[in-house]
Scaffold this motif. Structure first.
Motif, short mmCIF file in Angstrom:
data_model
loop_
_atom_site.label_atom_id
_atom_site.label_comp_id
_atom_site.label_asym_id
_atom_site.label_seq_id
_atom_site.Cartn_x
_atom_site.Cartn_y
_atom_site.Cartn_z
N LEU A 268 0.84 -1.21 0.00
CA LEU A 268 0.00 0.00 0.00
C LEU A 268 0.87 1.25 0.00
O LEU A 268 0.56 2.25 -0.65
N ASN A 269 1.99 1.18 0.71
CA ASN A 269 2.90 2.32 0.76
C ASN A 269 3.48 2.60 -0.63
O ASN A 269 3.48 3.73 -1.10
N LEU A 270 3.96 1.54 -1.29
CA LEU A 270 4.57 1.73 -2.61
C LEU A 270 3.53 2.19 -3.63
O LEU A 270 3.78 3.10 -4.43
N GLY A 303 5.57 8.32 -13.36
CA GLY A 303 5.43 9.64 -12.72
C GLY A 303 6.68 10.49 -12.69
O GLY A 303 7.52 10.44 -13.60
N LEU A 304 6.80 11.21 -11.56
CA LEU A 304 7.86 12.22 -11.39
C LEU A 304 9.27 11.69 -11.55
O LEU A 304 10.17 12.39 -11.98
N GLY A 305 9.46 10.43 -11.14
CA GLY A 305 10.82 9.86 -11.21
C GLY A 305 11.70 10.44 -10.11
O GLY A 305 11.27 11.30 -9.33
N LEU A 306 12.90 9.96 -10.07
CA LEU A 306 13.83 10.40 -9.01
C LEU A 306 15.20 10.70 -9.61
O LEU A 306 15.73 9.89 -10.37
N GLY A 330 0.62 15.01 2.89
CA GLY A 330 0.46 14.29 4.16
C GLY A 330 1.56 13.30 4.46
O GLY A 330 1.52 12.64 5.47
N GLY A 331 2.56 13.17 3.58
CA GLY A 331 3.63 12.20 3.80
C GLY A 331 4.60 12.69 4.86
O GLY A 331 4.97 13.86 4.87
N SER A 332 4.99 11.77 5.77
CA SER A 332 5.94 12.20 6.80
C SER A 332 7.36 11.79 6.43
O SER A 332 8.31 12.11 7.14
#
Ligand code: ADP
Length: 373
Positions: A268-270, A303-306, A330-332
Motif C-alpha cells: 500500500l505504501n509503494l 510519474g515524477l521519477g527520481l 500528508g507524507g511524513s
C-alpha cells in the motif's frame, strides 16, 4: 581480617597466593616423603657398604643425620627459588591479565557516563583479546544506538514543530478574532491535528522497526492474491485521479512465507507513493515474477521519477525530495524507511530505481520462495 579482604579483592594477590600454596604443598610433601622414606632407602642402598667399611651403627646414624641436613638445605634453596619465581611469574601474569581487565573496567565506566567513543586496545590473541574485541563491538553498537536515538529525537522534534506551530497560529487567530470561528477554520485545525496523529503513529512504527521489534505473524501466502487485494483497495483512488493501474502476473507463482498484514502495508505504501507522484493520465504497473528462489514484485510508475542524488536517500527517515509537496500530501517521509525494514525482516530486499527526473520510478521487492520442508 583486613588482609583477607584485600586479598579477596585483588586478582594479583589471589594468583600469588595460589602459586604460594602450590610451592608450600610441594616443599612440605617433599620434606615429609624424605623424612619418612629416606632412612630406610639409605639403609637399603648403603647396607652392603657397612660390611666393606667395617661400619658401626653410630656411623649409620651420622650418615642419616648428614643426609637429612643436606636434604633440608636443598629443599630450603629450592623453596626460595620457587618463591622468587612465584613472585616474578604472578607479577607478570597479573600485569597481562589484570591490566586489560582494569582498562575495560575504566572504559565501561566512561561509557556508562556517556562517552560512547571509548574503546580498549586488544593486545593479545587469547581469550582476553577476544573479550576486548567483544567489548569494542558492544561499545560500537551502543554508540550507534545512541546516535540513532539522538537523531530520532531531533528529527521527531523538527517534524512535530511544523503542525504544532500552524495549530498555534490558527488558535491565536481565533482568540484574537483575526480568524473567523467558522467551519473552514476548524477543518484546517482538524487537518493539522490529523497530521500530528499520523506522525506520532509513524514515529512509533519507525522506532519499533529500527529496534527490530515489529512482530511478524508468519503464514504461507499466495503472493498474487496479496497483490490483487492491495491493488483492489487503492483502485478507487487511482480511478479518481485518472491514473491507470495494471497488474502483470503469470499464473502458478510459488508460495512465499510472511506476515500478510505487514506485506500489504509495504504494498500500500509503494502503490500510494506511485499514485501520489504520478500525474493524471499516467500509469502504474505491478509486475510479479518468479526468479530462481525468489518472487519479485515490481511497482513501476510513469510519474515524477527520481534524480540520482535523491535515489540514494529516499529510504532514510524523514527524507523527502520536495518537502513542501510531500507535506501537503500528508507524507511524513518515513513510509519507505519502515517498508524497507519490514521487507528486510522477511529476509527480503527493497530497492528503488529511476532513469531520472520525469521518467518514472520502479520499486522492487525481492522475497524468498517458501522453503520445502
Ligand atoms: P512520504 O511519506 O513523504 O511519501 P516515503 O518514505 O514514502 O515518504 O517516501 C520518501 C520520498 O521518496 C517521498 O517524499 C518522495 O520524494 C520520494 N518518492 C517515493 N516514492 C516515489 C515515487 N514513486 N516517485 C517519485 N518519488 C517518490
Amino acid at each position: 581480617m583486613r588482609l583477607l579482604t584485600t586479598i579477596g579483592r585483588r586478582l594479583g594477590w589471589k594468583l600469588f597466593i595460589s602459586y604460594l600454596v602450590v610451592i608450600v604443598v610441594g616443599v612440605v610433601s617433599l620434606a615429609v616423603t624424605a623424612e619418612l622414606s629416606a632412612p630406610s632407602a639409605l639403609v637399603r642402598h648403603t647396607g652392603h657398604m657397612e660390611g666393606m667399611m667395617g661400619g658401626s651403627s653410630g656411623m649409620m646414624d651420622d650418615l642419616l643425620r648428614s643426609f637429612r641436613t643436606a636434604v633440608n638445605e636443598v629443599l630450603a634453596v629450592a623453596a626460595l627459588a620457587a618463591f622468587i619465581t612465584a613472585v616474578a611469574v604472578s607479577t607478570f601474569v597479573t600485569r597481562r591479565i589484570v591490566g586489560p581487565i582494569q582498562q575495560m573496567q575504566q572504559a565501561s565506566q566512561r561509557i556508562a557516563a556517556g562517552d560512547y567513543q571509548e574503546r580498549v586496545t586488544a593486545s593479545s590473541q587469547d581469550e582476553l583479546g577476544a573479550l576486548a574485541d567483544a567489548f569494542n563491538q558492544m561499545a560500537q553498537q551502543l554508540e550507534q544506538t545512541e546516535q540513532r536515538r539522538r537523531q530520532l529525537i531531533g528529527d521527531a522534534a523538527h517534524e512535530l514543530r511544523t503542525p504544532l506551530s500552524s495549530i498555534k497560529s490558527v488558535m491565536e487567530g481565533l482568540v484574537d478574532g483575526v480568524l473567523p470561528a467558522e467551519p473552514a477554520t476548524f477543518v484546517n485545525l482538524q487537518r493539522e491535528v490529523s497530521r500530528l496523529q499520523r506522525l506520532v503513529h509513524d514515529l512509533e512504527e519507525l522506532s519499533r522497526a529500527e529496534a527490530g521489534q515489529i512482530p511478524l505473524e508468519w503464514r504461507t501466502l499466495d503472493v498474487a492474491a496479496l497483490v490483487e487485494a492491495a491493488a483492489g483497495r487503492l483502485r478507487p483512488q487511482f480511478a479518481d485521479k485518472g491514473v491507470v493501474l495494471l497488474l502483470d502476473m503469470p499464473p502458478g507463482l510459488p508460495e512465499i512465507e510472511g506476515d500478510s498484514g505487514r506485506l500489504t502495508q509495504v504494498l500500500l505504501n509503494l502503490l500510494g507513493n506511485a499514485l501520489q507522484y504520478t500525474p493524471a493520465g499516467g500509469r502504474v504497473t505491478i509486475q510479479l515474477r518468479a526468479e530462481g528462489r525468489h518472487v519479485i514484485i515490481r511497482v513501476q510508475d510513469t510519474g515524477l521519477g527520481l534524480a540520482p542524488e535523491h535515489l540514494s536517500h529516499i529510504f532514510e527517515r524523514f527524507y523527502r525530495v520536495d518537502k513542501s509537496r510531500s507535506r501537503a500530501g500528508g507524507g511524513s517521509g518515513v513510509g519507505l524507511t519502515i517498508a524497507k525494514y519490514l521487507v528486510e525482516a522477511h529476509g527480503g530486499r527493497l530497492a528503488a530505481a529511476s532513469p531520472g527526473l520525469g521518467q518514472g520510478s520502479t520499486f522492487t521487492i525481492t522475497l524468498n520462495v517458501k522453503r520445502e520442508k
